[in-house]
Design a protein around this motif. Structure first.
Motif, short mmCIF file in Angstrom:
data_model
loop_
_atom_site.label_atom_id
_atom_site.label_comp_id
_atom_site.label_asym_id
_atom_site.label_seq_id
_atom_site.Cartn_x
_atom_site.Cartn_y
_atom_site.Cartn_z
N ILE A 181 1.81 19.69 -12.13
CA ILE A 181 2.73 20.49 -12.93
C ILE A 181 2.18 20.64 -14.35
O ILE A 181 2.18 21.74 -14.92
N GLU A 182 1.70 19.55 -14.92
CA GLU A 182 1.14 19.56 -16.27
C GLU A 182 -0.08 20.48 -16.33
O GLU A 182 -0.24 21.24 -17.28
N TYR A 183 -0.92 20.42 -15.32
CA TYR A 183 -2.12 21.27 -15.27
C TYR A 183 -1.72 22.74 -15.21
O TYR A 183 -2.30 23.58 -15.90
N THR A 184 -0.73 23.06 -14.38
CA THR A 184 -0.27 24.44 -14.27
C THR A 184 0.25 24.94 -15.61
O THR A 184 -0.02 26.08 -16.02
N HIS A 208 0.83 -1.20 0.00
CA HIS A 208 0.00 0.00 0.00
C HIS A 208 0.87 1.26 0.00
O HIS A 208 0.58 2.22 -0.72
N GLU A 209 1.92 1.26 0.80
CA GLU A 209 2.82 2.42 0.86
C GLU A 209 3.49 2.67 -0.49
O GLU A 209 3.63 3.82 -0.91
N ARG A 210 3.91 1.59 -1.17
CA ARG A 210 4.53 1.75 -2.49
C ARG A 210 3.53 2.34 -3.48
O ARG A 210 3.86 3.26 -4.25
N GLU A 211 2.31 1.83 -3.48
CA GLU A 211 1.28 2.34 -4.39
C GLU A 211 0.96 3.79 -4.08
O GLU A 211 0.79 4.60 -4.99
N LEU A 212 0.90 4.11 -2.80
CA LEU A 212 0.62 5.48 -2.39
C LEU A 212 1.74 6.42 -2.86
O LEU A 212 1.46 7.53 -3.33
N ALA A 213 2.97 5.99 -2.75
CA ALA A 213 4.10 6.81 -3.22
C ALA A 213 4.01 7.03 -4.72
O ALA A 213 4.24 8.15 -5.23
N LYS A 214 3.67 5.96 -5.46
CA LYS A 214 3.52 6.11 -6.92
C LYS A 214 2.42 7.11 -7.25
O LYS A 214 2.59 7.96 -8.13
N LEU A 215 1.30 7.01 -6.55
CA LEU A 215 0.19 7.93 -6.81
C LEU A 215 0.55 9.37 -6.46
O LEU A 215 0.15 10.30 -7.16
N ARG A 216 1.33 9.54 -5.42
CA ARG A 216 1.74 10.90 -5.05
C ARG A 216 2.64 11.51 -6.12
O ARG A 216 2.51 12.69 -6.46
N THR A 217 3.59 10.72 -6.63
CA THR A 217 4.47 11.26 -7.69
C THR A 217 3.66 11.54 -8.95
O THR A 217 3.87 12.56 -9.60
N GLU A 218 2.73 10.66 -9.27
CA GLU A 218 1.87 10.88 -10.45
C GLU A 218 1.02 12.13 -10.26
O GLU A 218 0.86 12.92 -11.18
N ASN A 219 0.51 12.32 -9.06
CA ASN A 219 -0.28 13.51 -8.75
C ASN A 219 0.58 14.78 -8.92
O ASN A 219 0.12 15.78 -9.45
#
Length: 147
Positions: free
Chosen positions: A99-102, A83-94
Motif C-alpha cells: 500500500i505504501e509503495y502504491t 512459524h504460522e504466527r511469524e508468517l501472518a505477521k510478515l504477510r500483514t507487513e507485506n
C-alpha cells in the motif's frame, strides 16, 4: 476344536523366545482354541531369566523411544504454530508495504504531472493537503488505539 491341522510356529516373546511349537491355525477374527504342543523342551532356567531381562530392557528402550517421539512431536507442533504466527505477521507487513509503495508511485506520478504542467497547481496543492489530512487522521486513530 477347529478340526484343522496345527501350524508349526516359533515363540517370539518372554522366556519362551525361540522355542518351536504347534499351534492353532485359526488367526484374526476367528477364535483361537489355544492348543499348543511344544516341539522343543523348556529352556534352562538361566536362559529363561536372561531372555526375561532382555525383553525387559527392550520394552524400557522402546518406551523411551515413544517418549522421545512425543517430545519431538510437541516441539514440532510448537515450531509450526510459531512459524504460522511469524508468517501472518510478515504477510500483514507485506500488505502495508504494498500500500505504501502504491502511494509513493502515485505521489511521484503526480509530481511529474505537475512538473510537466498537466495538472493545475491549485488542484495538486489541494490533493497534497487532503492526503496530509488523511495521514494525520490515521496517526491520531493509531494513537487513540494505543492509548
Amino acid at each position: 476344536m477347529h478340526q484343522l491341522r496345527p501350524i508349526k510356529r516359533v515363540a517370539f516373546e518372554g522366556p519362551v523366545t525361540g522355542r518351536r511349537f504347534y499351534g492353532c491355525p485359526v488367526q484374526g477374527n476367528g477364535v483361537n482354541c489355544g492348543v499348543v504342543e511344544w516341539v522343543d523342551g523348556p529352556w534352562p532356567t538361566v536362559l529363561q531369566r536372561c531372555l526375561c531381562k532382555l525383553w525387559e530392557m527392550f520394552h524400557e528402550q522402546n518406551f523411551g523411544r515413544v517418549q522421545d517421539k512425543e517430545k519431538f512431536e510437541k516441539e514440532l507442533a510448537r515450531l509450526k504454530s510459531e512459524h504460522e504466527r511469524e508468517l501472518a505477521k510478515l504477510r500483514t507487513e507485506n500488505g502495508k508495504l504494498c500500500i505504501e509503495y502504491t502511494k509513493l508511485v502515485d505521489d511521484v506520478s503526480k509530481m511529474f504531472d505537475w512538473q510537466d504542467g498537466r495538472v493545475d497547481k491549485k488542484v495538486y496543492q489541494k490533493q497534497v493537503e487532503e492526503e496530509e489530512l488523511e495521514k494525520k487522521k490515521e496517526l491520531e486513530e493509531k494513537a487513540m488505539l494505543e492509548v
